[in-house]
Scaffold this active site. Structure first.
Site, PDB file in Angstrom:
ATOM      1  CB  SER A   1      -0.455   1.884  -2.894  1.00 59.48           C
ATOM      2  OG  SER A   1       0.523   1.886  -1.874  1.00 59.48           O
TER       3      SER A   1
ATOM      4  CE1 TYR B   1      -3.913   4.636   0.766  1.00 55.72           C
ATOM      5  CE2 TYR B   1      -1.998   3.188   0.858  1.00 55.72           C
ATOM      6  CZ  TYR B   1      -2.676   4.244   0.282  1.00 55.72           C
ATOM      7  OH  TYR B   1      -2.125   4.899  -0.794  1.00 55.72           O
TER       8      TYR B   1
END
Length: 252
Positions: free
Chosen positions: A143, A157
């Protein structure tokens, strides 16, 4: 452009990016091995893809990527069922999270276990297969958040995705002179249920079609690293990695 990859395993294939990637690769005539926790969703997807693309083979398995022994067993079973694996896409992930120390360690630990430990288990299983056959393409879905630790509920995350990106970098360097290729994808905001729940900036969010089109195009080119979709996210990637914290603090 890399070699033709006709047998592709995708984890997290029951929804979001994984589900849509399965549709794209099925339309290309690829044989697929699809894994996710929700077997009923995979059964529905398999039926849809076989009707739309007669002649392809699709293997499905229920899989919790935090169960290492299950990951190794299922990857081997699916390789045998398809008669080999050319590409493994490590895509399964969670977006749960809470401010650290706020009493929701369960959400943060679940995300860390799935996104990093689970990814490591998938790499172990995939590379055991690829090393034995001496070729393959390993794709890690990280990501843009890997570039910069995000505050608050997204802290774990972003940390987990940074771990995935570092793992991809390490494996790319190790395997650079072999026929095993490693690609790390760093998607920005793409419209999925996970993105919606995370409250991602809608102005920066690409449609699922745009996002997955960029991912599949990048995967087929087999680069070492790709931030996407589009120039916008390549620019954000560079900004988060290279600008001073005083500037990037305003972006996160």
């Amino acid at each position: 452009m890399g070699k033709t990859r006709n047998k592709i395993l995708i984890t997290g294939a029951s929804s979001g990016l994984g589900e849509e990637m399965a549709r794209r690769f099925a339309a290309q005539g690829k044989d697929l091995a699809l894994c996710a926790r929700r077997l009923d969703r995979l059964e529905t997807l398999r039926d849809e893809l076989i009707i739309a693309n007669p002649g392809i083979s699709i293997a499905i398995r229920s899989l919790d990527v935090t169960d290492h022994d299950a990951v190794v067993r299922v990857f081997a079973e699916m390789r045998d069922e398809l008669g080999g694996l050319d590409r493994v896409i490590v895509n399964a992930g969670l977006g749960k999270g809470a401010k650290i120390g706020s009493g929701r360690a369960d959400a943060n630990l679940a995300t860390a276990r799935t996104n990093f430990i689970g990814a490591l288990s998938q790499c172990e299983a995939a590379l055991e297969i690829f090393r034995a056959q001496k070729y393959g393409h390993l794709v890690l879905v990280s990501s843009i958040s890997a570039d910069r630790g995000l505050p608050g509920a997204k802290a774990v995350y972003s940390a987990s995705k940074a771990g995935v990106a570092a793992l991809g970098e390490a494996l790319s360097a190790e395997l650079a002179k072999t026929d095993i290729v490693v690609t790390t994808l760093l998607p920005g905001f793409i419209a999925t249920d996970m993105s919606s729940k995370a409250g991602d900036n809608k102005a920066l969010t690409a449609t699922l079609d745009e996002g997955v089109s960029a991912m599949v195009t990048a995967i087929e080119k087999e680069p070492r690293r790709a931030a996407l979709p589009g120039l916008k996210w390549r620019g954000i990637d560079a900004a988060l990695r290279f600008l001073p914290n005083e500037v990037t603090n305003r972006l996160v």
